[in-house]
Every structure is written in structure tokens, then in C-alpha cells.
Write a protein that holds these residues in place. Structure first.
Motif, PDB file in Angstrom:
ATOM      1  N   ASP A  47      -0.626 -30.260   5.992  1.00  0.00           N
ATOM      2  CA  ASP A  47       0.668 -29.602   5.801  1.00  0.00           C
ATOM      3  C   ASP A  47       1.531 -29.694   7.054  1.00  0.00           C
ATOM      4  OD1 ASP A  47       0.053 -29.005   3.227  1.00  0.00           O
ATOM      5  OD2 ASP A  47      -0.268 -26.861   3.530  1.00  0.00           O
ATOM      6  N   ALA A  48       0.915 -29.676   8.233  1.00  0.00           N
ATOM      7  CA  ALA A  48       1.676 -29.842   9.470  1.00  0.00           C
ATOM      8  C   ALA A  48       2.287 -31.247   9.524  1.00  0.00           C
ATOM      9  CB  ALA A  48       0.784 -29.595  10.686  1.00  0.00           C
ATOM     10  N   LEU A  49       1.507 -32.253   9.176  1.00  0.00           N
ATOM     11  CA  LEU A  49       2.019 -33.621   9.143  1.00  0.00           C
ATOM     12  C   LEU A  49       3.132 -33.769   8.103  1.00  0.00           C
ATOM     13  CD1 LEU A  49      -1.369 -35.549   9.393  1.00  0.00           C
ATOM     14  CD2 LEU A  49       0.489 -35.672  11.061  1.00  0.00           C
ATOM     15  N   ALA A  50       2.937 -33.144   6.944  1.00  0.00           N
ATOM     16  CA  ALA A  50       3.948 -33.202   5.886  1.00  0.00           C
ATOM     17  C   ALA A  50       5.243 -32.525   6.336  1.00  0.00           C
ATOM     18  CB  ALA A  50       3.415 -32.542   4.614  1.00  0.00           C
ATOM     19  N   THR A  51       5.121 -31.425   7.056  1.00  0.00           N
ATOM     20  CA  THR A  51       6.294 -30.715   7.563  1.00  0.00           C
ATOM     21  C   THR A  51       6.990 -31.526   8.646  1.00  0.00           C
ATOM     22  OG1 THR A  51       5.265 -28.566   7.072  1.00  0.00           O
ATOM     23  CG2 THR A  51       7.096 -28.559   8.629  1.00  0.00           C
ATOM     24  N   ALA A  52       6.212 -32.211   9.485  1.00  0.00           N
ATOM     25  CA  ALA A  52       6.793 -33.063  10.524  1.00  0.00           C
ATOM     26  C   ALA A  52       7.635 -34.177   9.893  1.00  0.00           C
ATOM     27  CB  ALA A  52       5.686 -33.658  11.394  1.00  0.00           C
ATOM     28  N   GLU A  53       7.114 -34.812   8.856  1.00  0.00           N
ATOM     29  CA  GLU A  53       7.875 -35.862   8.171  1.00  0.00           C
ATOM     30  C   GLU A  53       9.137 -35.291   7.542  1.00  0.00           C
ATOM     31  OE1 GLU A  53       4.190 -38.860   6.913  1.00  0.00           O
ATOM     32  OE2 GLU A  53       5.218 -37.674   5.391  1.00  0.00           O
ATOM     33  N   LEU A  54       9.024 -34.099   6.980  1.00  0.00           N
ATOM     34  CA  LEU A  54      10.188 -33.455   6.374  1.00  0.00           C
ATOM     35  C   LEU A  54      11.262 -33.175   7.423  1.00  0.00           C
ATOM     36  CD1 LEU A  54      11.643 -32.162   3.976  1.00  0.00           C
ATOM     37  CD2 LEU A  54      10.364 -30.044   4.443  1.00  0.00           C
ATOM     38  N   LEU A  55      10.863 -32.694   8.594  1.00  0.00           N
ATOM     39  CA  LEU A  55      11.837 -32.431   9.656  1.00  0.00           C
ATOM     40  C   LEU A  55      12.572 -33.711  10.053  1.00  0.00           C
ATOM     41  CD1 LEU A  55      13.095 -30.429  11.695  1.00  0.00           C
ATOM     42  CD2 LEU A  55      11.333 -31.154  13.307  1.00  0.00           C
ATOM     43  N   LEU A  56      11.843 -34.817  10.178  1.00  0.00           N
ATOM     44  CA  LEU A  56      12.487 -36.083  10.525  1.00  0.00           C
ATOM     45  C   LEU A  56      13.486 -36.490   9.443  1.00  0.00           C
ATOM     46  CD1 LEU A  56       9.613 -38.305  11.994  1.00  0.00           C
ATOM     47  CD2 LEU A  56      11.072 -36.629  13.134  1.00  0.00           C
ATOM     48  N   ALA A  57      13.105 -36.317   8.187  1.00  0.00           N
ATOM     49  CA  ALA A  57      13.991 -36.676   7.085  1.00  0.00           C
ATOM     50  C   ALA A  57      15.252 -35.812   7.087  1.00  0.00           C
ATOM     51  CB  ALA A  57      13.263 -36.534   5.750  1.00  0.00           C
ATOM     52  N   ILE A  58      15.081 -34.515   7.290  1.00  0.00           N
ATOM     53  CA  ILE A  58      16.220 -33.595   7.321  1.00  0.00           C
ATOM     54  C   ILE A  58      17.151 -33.943   8.483  1.00  0.00           C
ATOM     55  CG2 ILE A  58      16.910 -31.206   7.771  1.00  0.00           C
ATOM     56  CD1 ILE A  58      14.357 -30.321   6.292  1.00  0.00           C
ATOM     57  N   SER A  59      16.572 -34.161   9.652  1.00  0.00           N
ATOM     58  CA  SER A  59      17.366 -34.445  10.851  1.00  0.00           C
ATOM     59  C   SER A  59      18.162 -35.725  10.705  1.00  0.00           C
ATOM     60  CB  SER A  59      16.449 -34.529  12.077  1.00  0.00           C
ATOM     61  OG  SER A  59      15.724 -33.326  12.251  1.00  0.00           O
TER      62      SER A  59
END
Length: 226
Positions: free
Chosen positions: A201-213
Motif C-alpha cells: 500500500d505504501a508503494l501504491a500510494t507513492a505511485e499515486l502521489l507521482l501521478a497526482i503531482s
């Protein structure tokens, strides 16, 4: 500024009423975190974190595992990824069906104090990232208060809140489930991952942050994400 004010109050409180023996470790982490919110988001380092707990109630629940990964210069550093199971005398109960952790595993887990030291080492000079930060921060604050005599008080980004604000600009209400991690990732065409493992879930959240940014645009600053 509010975080800085709260930190100052705790420093005064602990100085006047006998400083907690381990407080200095947390204080060092406080000193390491800067507040240049107008800098480009890629110029900031992030520690993306997820927890698994026995319960969603911070008063009765305990942290069972923690996972994290670092984002540096807009890239996920996979060699920074860590996953730790934390010792608990509390039965995992029905929550085992979600996070797949068994009583025998958490009984042999690492001490929360030792993990907290490692966590503060990793959090130094970084902005924390969670998906649904209030929940995770409540448990981390509880642990830090017990170990260091003060709450965590570190700068935080919440990907759930970022997505909530984005959806509310276009809709009167948000449908149930639309802010779950998998649903948020799906809107950016990110792949479906197994959930309820702290590191995954941490890795999934990291990818999400990159996508949002990246979706926000080339001039996105840290302030746009806080």
C-alpha cells in the motif's frame, strides 16, 4: 507555522516538566524538516508510509505492521522500501482477514520503540505521505506520545485528501468507495495491486502521489500538495 508553534510548546513543556529521556530523537527529526513550500515538488524528498492495525479505533487498536518507501527527485527508490511486523500481545482477531497477519507473526514482531527509531531516521529531511493521513497519524502520534512524550508533528501530504478536493470541484458529492486507494489509482490508469499489506500500500500510494503531482502540471510546488 502551526507545526512549528506546537513543537515549541512541547519543547517548553518537556523542559519544564522533566524531559522525556528519548525526546531528543524526535526533536532532531523536527529540526531536520524544512518548510520551503514554494519549492518545486520534485525538490522535496518524501517518505510514503502505510500501517496495518488491529482496529480502526486508535483508543483500543495497535499497530501491527508498517511499510515505507522513499521518493527522491520525483522517483520511487525501491531499494529504500522496508516492511516491519510489530510485536503485539493483542490478538489480531477478525482484522486478520484483511491484512493476513497471524497472531504467531505479531507475537514475534519487532518492538515498537526500535521501529520508531528507524522510522525517525528515515523521516528526517522528508515530508510524510499517507493515503488517509488522519488515521495513520493518529496511531503514530499515539506511539510517539508513549515513547517520546510528544506527538509526531511532521509535515504531511494526504493523497486521499488531494483526490477528494479534486473530485469536489466537479461533483456535488462523492460516491462511496471513490476515495479508496484502488479507486484513486484507477482514475490515473495505474495497475491494480493486492491491498492491505503495509509495504504494498505504501508503494501504491507513492505511485499515486507521482501521478497526482504530474497531473497537476509542470510547475507543481510542495504547497500544491500539502
Amino acid at each position: 507555522m502551526i507545526l512549528l508553534f506546537k513543537r515549541t510548546l512541547y519543547r517548553i513543556k518537556l523542559r519544564l516538566f522533566k524531559c522525556h529521556p528519548k525526546f531528543q530523537l524526535l526533536n532532531i527529526c523536527w529540526h531536520s524538516q524544512t518548510y520551503e513550500k514554494n519549492r518545486h515538488w520534485k525538490e522535496t524528498d518524501y517518505l510514503v508510509v502505510d500501517l496495518e492495525m488491529t482496529s480502526l479505533d486508535v483508543k483500543t487498536g495497535e499497530i501491527l505492521s508498517i511499510g515505507w518507501v522513499v521518493i527522491n527527485k520525483g522517483m520511487i527508490l525501491l531499494n529504500s522500501a522496508e516492511h516491519h511486523i510489530i510485536h503485539s500481545n493483542q490478538s489480531v482477531g477478525q482484522s486478520a482477514a484483511i491484512h493476513q497477519l497471524r497472531d504467531c507473526e505479531v507475537e514475534q514482531g519487532l518492538n515498537i520503540t526500535d521501529i520508531s527509531v528507524r522510522f525517525l531516521e528515515m523521516a528526517a529531511n522528508k515530508t510524510l505521505v499517507f493515503h488517509h493521513a488522519p488515521l495513520d497519524m493518529a496511531f503514530l502520534d499515539k506511539a510517539c506520545n508513549s515513547i517520546y512524550g510528544a506527538p509526531l508533528l511532521l509535515q504531511v501530504i494526504d493523497t486521499l485528501n488531494l483526490e477528494k478536493n479534486k473530485l469536489m470541484k466537479h461533483h456535488d458529492h462523492i460516491k462511496q468507495g471513490e476515495l479508496r486507494l484502488a479507486a484513486c489509482r484507477d482514475r490515473y490508469n495505474l495497475p491494480l495491486y493486492p491491498t492491505h499489506n503495509a509495504l504494498m500500500d505504501a508503494l501504491a500510494t507513492a505511485e499515486l502521489l507521482l501521478a497526482i503531482s504530474n497531473h497537476k502540471g509542470i510547475d507543481t510546488t510542495l504547497n500544491d500538495l500539502i
